[in-house]
Design a protein around this motif. Structure first.
Motif, PDB file in Angstrom:
ATOM      1  N   TRP A 152      13.996  29.183   7.391  1.00  0.00           N
ATOM      2  CA  TRP A 152      14.496  30.529   7.619  1.00  0.00           C
ATOM      3  C   TRP A 152      13.605  31.524   6.894  1.00  0.00           C
ATOM      4  O   TRP A 152      13.142  31.269   5.785  1.00  0.00           O
ATOM      5  CB  TRP A 152      15.918  30.672   7.112  1.00  0.00           C
ATOM      6  CG  TRP A 152      16.931  30.052   8.023  1.00  0.00           C
ATOM      7  CD1 TRP A 152      17.507  28.832   7.882  1.00  0.00           C
ATOM      8  CD2 TRP A 152      17.470  30.614   9.216  1.00  0.00           C
ATOM      9  NE1 TRP A 152      18.370  28.590   8.919  1.00  0.00           N
ATOM     10  CE2 TRP A 152      18.372  29.681   9.746  1.00  0.00           C
ATOM     11  CE3 TRP A 152      17.280  31.818   9.874  1.00  0.00           C
ATOM     12  CZ2 TRP A 152      19.084  29.916  10.912  1.00  0.00           C
ATOM     13  CZ3 TRP A 152      17.988  32.058  11.044  1.00  0.00           C
ATOM     14  CH2 TRP A 152      18.881  31.109  11.549  1.00  0.00           C
TER      15      TRP A 152
ATOM     16  N   ASP B 162      16.696  37.878  10.331  1.00  0.00           N
ATOM     17  CA  ASP B 162      16.539  36.472   9.978  1.00  0.00           C
ATOM     18  C   ASP B 162      15.974  35.718  11.176  1.00  0.00           C
ATOM     19  O   ASP B 162      16.445  35.884  12.303  1.00  0.00           O
ATOM     20  CB  ASP B 162      17.877  35.850   9.576  1.00  0.00           C
ATOM     21  CG  ASP B 162      18.354  36.356   8.235  1.00  0.00           C
ATOM     22  OD1 ASP B 162      17.498  36.724   7.397  1.00  0.00           O
ATOM     23  OD2 ASP B 162      19.577  36.376   8.008  1.00  0.00           O
TER      24      ASP B 162
ATOM     25  N   ARG C 153      14.472  31.759  12.367  1.00  0.00           N
ATOM     26  CA  ARG C 153      14.287  30.345  12.087  1.00  0.00           C
ATOM     27  C   ARG C 153      12.992  29.919  12.767  1.00  0.00           C
ATOM     28  O   ARG C 153      12.872  30.002  13.985  1.00  0.00           O
ATOM     29  CB  ARG C 153      15.470  29.555  12.633  1.00  0.00           C
ATOM     30  CG  ARG C 153      15.517  28.141  12.181  1.00  0.00           C
ATOM     31  CD  ARG C 153      16.809  27.520  12.654  1.00  0.00           C
ATOM     32  NE  ARG C 153      17.078  26.338  11.883  1.00  0.00           N
ATOM     33  CZ  ARG C 153      18.227  25.718  11.844  1.00  0.00           C
ATOM     34  NH1 ARG C 153      19.239  26.178  12.541  1.00  0.00           N
ATOM     35  NH2 ARG C 153      18.388  24.655  11.118  1.00  0.00           N
TER      36      ARG C 153
END
Length: 106
Positions: free
Chosen positions: A64, A71, A73
């Motif tokens: 992350w 955010d 990933r």
């Protein structure tokens, strides 16, 4: 191209896209679209479950990060993922050659 047409091949396509550099989920979708010249326009509901499955299988590793307040990933190919991709490329060549021989397109 419909996602259902990719049954059995989506994992290999995803692994190939992240082979050169780590990418976040949406960037993977965009890379698939770009490499296929727009033919592979896959919905997130098809790609994200495959990403989670590939991570559970140990073919991808994710981290992350926060980019511009969002955010993300990011997925990276693991050593096991490199081996899996090599195997799937071999399987694809065999499949392609077999279908070409049967259809008379080789």
């Amino acid at each position: 191209m419909k996602a259902s047409s990719l049954h059995g091949h989506l994992d290999a396509l995803i692994l190939a896209v992240v082979e050169d550099e780590p990418l976040h989920g949406y960037a993977i979708i965009e890379a698939l679209r770009a490499r296929s010249e727009g033919t592979l326009d896959l919905p997130t509901g098809t790609v994200y479950p495959a990403l989670r499955r590939l991570e559970r299988e140990g073919h991808l590793r994710s981290e992350w990060s926060n980019v511009a307040g969002r955010d993300r990933r990011t997925y990276r190919l693991t050593t096991g993922g490199k081996k899996a991709l090599a195997g799937r490329r071999g399987e694809w060549r065999e499949f392609r050659d077999t279908i070409s021989a049967v259809l008379g397109t080789s």
